[in-house]
Design an enzyme around this catalytic site. Structure first.
Site, PDB file in Angstrom:
ATOM      1  N   LYS A   1       0.834  -1.206   0.000  1.00 10.52           N
ATOM      2  CA  LYS A   1       0.000   0.000   0.000  1.00 10.52           C
ATOM      3  C   LYS A   1       0.872   1.262   0.000  1.00 10.52           C
ATOM      4  CE  LYS A   1      -2.167  -1.077   3.857  1.00 10.52           C
ATOM      5  NZ  LYS A   1      -1.530  -2.370   4.201  1.00 10.52           N
TER       6      LYS A   1
ATOM      7  N   ARG B   1      -9.588   0.468   8.741  1.00  2.33           N
ATOM      8  CA  ARG B   1      -9.116  -0.887   9.000  1.00  2.33           C
ATOM      9  C   ARG B   1     -10.156  -1.727   9.714  1.00  2.33           C
ATOM     10  NH1 ARG B   1      -3.218   0.059   9.039  1.00  2.33           N
ATOM     11  NH2 ARG B   1      -2.061  -1.819   9.510  1.00  2.33           N
TER      12      ARG B   1
ATOM     13  N   ARG C   1      11.700  -6.261   5.130  1.00  4.76           N
ATOM     14  CA  ARG C   1      11.462  -4.830   4.942  1.00  4.76           C
ATOM     15  C   ARG C   1      12.224  -4.006   5.983  1.00  4.76           C
ATOM     16  NH1 ARG C   1       5.461  -2.415   4.169  1.00  4.76           N
ATOM     17  NH2 ARG C   1       5.142  -2.584   6.405  1.00  4.76           N
TER      18      ARG C   1
ATOM     19  N   ARG D   1      11.233  -2.417  11.749  1.00  7.01           N
ATOM     20  CA  ARG D   1      10.232  -1.922  12.689  1.00  7.01           C
ATOM     21  C   ARG D   1      10.009  -2.914  13.827  1.00  7.01           C
ATOM     22  NH1 ARG D   1       5.338  -0.105   8.802  1.00  7.01           N
ATOM     23  NH2 ARG D   1       4.229  -1.291  10.380  1.00  7.01           N
TER      24      ARG D   1
ATOM     25  N   ARG E   1      -0.307  -9.512  13.298  1.00  4.16           N
ATOM     26  CA  ARG E   1      -0.903  -8.481  12.435  1.00  4.16           C
ATOM     27  C   ARG E   1      -1.703  -9.115  11.300  1.00  4.16           C
ATOM     28  NH1 ARG E   1       4.027  -5.166  10.631  1.00  4.16           N
ATOM     29  NH2 ARG E   1       2.579  -3.811   9.523  1.00  4.16           N
TER      30      ARG E   1
HETATM   31  P1  AMP Z   1       0.767   0.127   9.289  1.00  2.65           P
HETATM   32  O1  AMP Z   1       2.035   0.887   9.137  1.00  2.65           O
HETATM   33  O2  AMP Z   1      -0.353   0.674   8.470  1.00  2.65           O
HETATM   34  O3  AMP Z   1       0.937  -1.354   9.124  1.00  2.65           O
HETATM   35  O4  AMP Z   1       0.305   0.357  10.812  1.00  2.65           O
HETATM   36  C1  AMP Z   1       1.108  -0.029  11.903  1.00  2.65           C
HETATM   37  C2  AMP Z   1       0.249  -0.222  13.131  1.00  2.65           C
HETATM   38  O5  AMP Z   1      -0.421   1.009  13.458  1.00  2.65           O
HETATM   39  C3  AMP Z   1      -0.868  -1.247  13.000  1.00  2.65           C
HETATM   40  O6  AMP Z   1      -0.417  -2.567  13.239  1.00  2.65           O
HETATM   41  C4  AMP Z   1      -1.842  -0.761  14.070  1.00  2.65           C
HETATM   42  O7  AMP Z   1      -1.383  -1.076  15.371  1.00  2.65           O
HETATM   43  C5  AMP Z   1      -1.745   0.749  13.932  1.00  2.65           C
HETATM   44  N1  AMP Z   1      -2.717   1.295  12.942  1.00  2.65           N
HETATM   45  C6  AMP Z   1      -2.426   1.924  11.767  1.00  2.65           C
HETATM   46  N2  AMP Z   1      -3.547   2.299  11.138  1.00  2.65           N
HETATM   47  C7  AMP Z   1      -4.581   1.896  11.933  1.00  2.65           C
HETATM   48  C8  AMP Z   1      -6.000   1.971  11.812  1.00  2.65           C
HETATM   49  N3  AMP Z   1      -6.599   2.550  10.752  1.00  2.65           N
HETATM   50  N4  AMP Z   1      -6.746   1.429  12.810  1.00  2.65           N
HETATM   51  C9  AMP Z   1      -6.181   0.869  13.881  1.00  2.65           C
HETATM   52  N5  AMP Z   1      -4.850   0.744  14.048  1.00  2.65           N
HETATM   53  C10 AMP Z   1      -4.046   1.261  13.088  1.00  2.65           C
END
Ligand code: AMP
Length: 215
Positions: free
Chosen positions: A13, A88, A127, A160, A171
Site C-alpha cells: 500500500k 481498518r 522490509r 520496525r 498483524r
Molecule cells: P501500518 O504501518 O499501516 O501497518 O500500521 C502499523 C500499526 O499502526 C498497525 O499494526 C496498528 O497497530 C496501527 N494502525 C495503523 N492504522 C490503523 C488503523 N486505521 N486502525 C487501527 N490501528 C491502526
C-alpha cells in the site's frame, strides 16, 4: 485521486501510494506513519497507541477517527488523497463514509491489493524503514546504498518493532479478522477494485486506467 488502498500489511500500500502521489500530487495519508511519529515524539496519542502497535493489535477506533477527522480537513487534501492503512475496521469505514458525506466528497475507488501470504511474510521480514522520512527498503530487493542509512534523507533505516515474525503473524491474523471484511463492505457499495499486487507497477497501471489518468 481520492482512493482507499486496502490490503494486508506488506501488500505494498505504501509503495503504491508513493508512486501515485508522484504522478498526480495526491497526498499519501498513512495512519501507521502518523502513529509512529506520535510514538517517537512521545505525545499523548503516541503513549496511548504504542502498546497496541508493538503487539501487532489495532489501535482503538476512537483514536484513529480523532486523527482522521482533523487530517482530512487539511489543505493538502484538496488535491486528492490516498488512504494507506485506513479504514481498518467496519466501524472506521462507516464513520469515514459519514464524514465524507458531511464534507460533500466522494471516493474514486477502493483498491484491494491482493498478495499471497507467503509473499507477504517474505516482504515483511525483509522490509526496512527509515525512522525519519518513512522511506521503505528491502534487504533483498532494494537495500539502501549504505547499510542502515536512508538514501533519501540520511536518516536511520531499521526493522520496525512490529516486523518481528511474532508481531507479523499477529498483524496478519488481525487483518483477516477485522480488515479483510472491508472488501465485502465496499463491494456492496460498488466501489471495490481488486488487483493482483505481486507487482506494484502493475497495480499503479491498473489504477491509472481506472481513474482515467494518462499512461
Ligand atoms: P501500518 O504501518 O499501516 O501497518 O500500521 C502499523 C500499526 O499502526 C498497525 O499494526 C496498528 O497497530 C496501527 N494502525 C495503523 N492504522 C490503523 C488503523 N486505521 N486502525 C487501527 N490501528 C491502526
Amino acid at each position: 485521486m481520492k482512493l482507499i488502498l486496502l490490503g494486508a500489511p506488506g501488500a505494498g500500500k505504501g509503495t503504491v501510494a508513493n508512486m501515485l502521489s508522484e504522478i498526480d500530487g495526491s497526498v499519501q495519508i498513512s495512519t501507521g506513519d502518523i502513529l509512529r511519529a506520535a510514538v517517537k515524539e512521545g505525545t499523548e496519542l503516541g503513549k496511548k497507541a504504542e502498546g497496541f502497535m508493538k503487539a501487532g493489535d489495532l489501535v482503538p477506533d476512537e483514536l484513529i477517527m480523532g486523527i482522521m477527522k482533523e487530517r482530512l480537513k487539511e489543505d493538502d487534501c484538496k488535491n486528492g488523497y490516498l488512504l494507506d492503512g485506513f479504514p481498518r475496521t467496519i466501524p472506521q469505514a462507516e464513520q469515514l463514509q459519514a464524514m465524507l458525506e458531511e464534507m460533500g466528497e466522494k471516493l474514486d475507488a477502493v483498491v484491494n491489493l491482493d498478495v499471497p501470504r507467503d509473499v507477504i511474510l517474505d516482504r515483511l521480514t525483509t522490509r526496512r524503514t527509515c525512522t525519519s522520512c518513512n522511506a521503505i527498503y528491502n534487504v533483498k530487493s532494494k537495500p539502501p546504498k549504505v547499510e542502515g542509512v536512508c538514501d533519501e534523507c540520511g536518516g536511520e533505516v531499521v526493522q520496525r518493532d512490529d516486523e518481528t515474525e511474532e508481531a507479523i503473524s499477529s498483524r496478519l491474523d488481525v487483518y483477516n479478522e477485522k480488515t479483510a471484511p472491508l472488501a465485502g463492505f465496499y463491494e456492496k457499495e460498488g466501489m471495490l477494485m481488486t488487483v493482483n499486487a505481486t507487482s506494484s507497477d502493475a497495480v499503479v497501471a491498473a489504477i491509472k486506467d481506472k481513474c482515467g489518468l494518462a499512461a
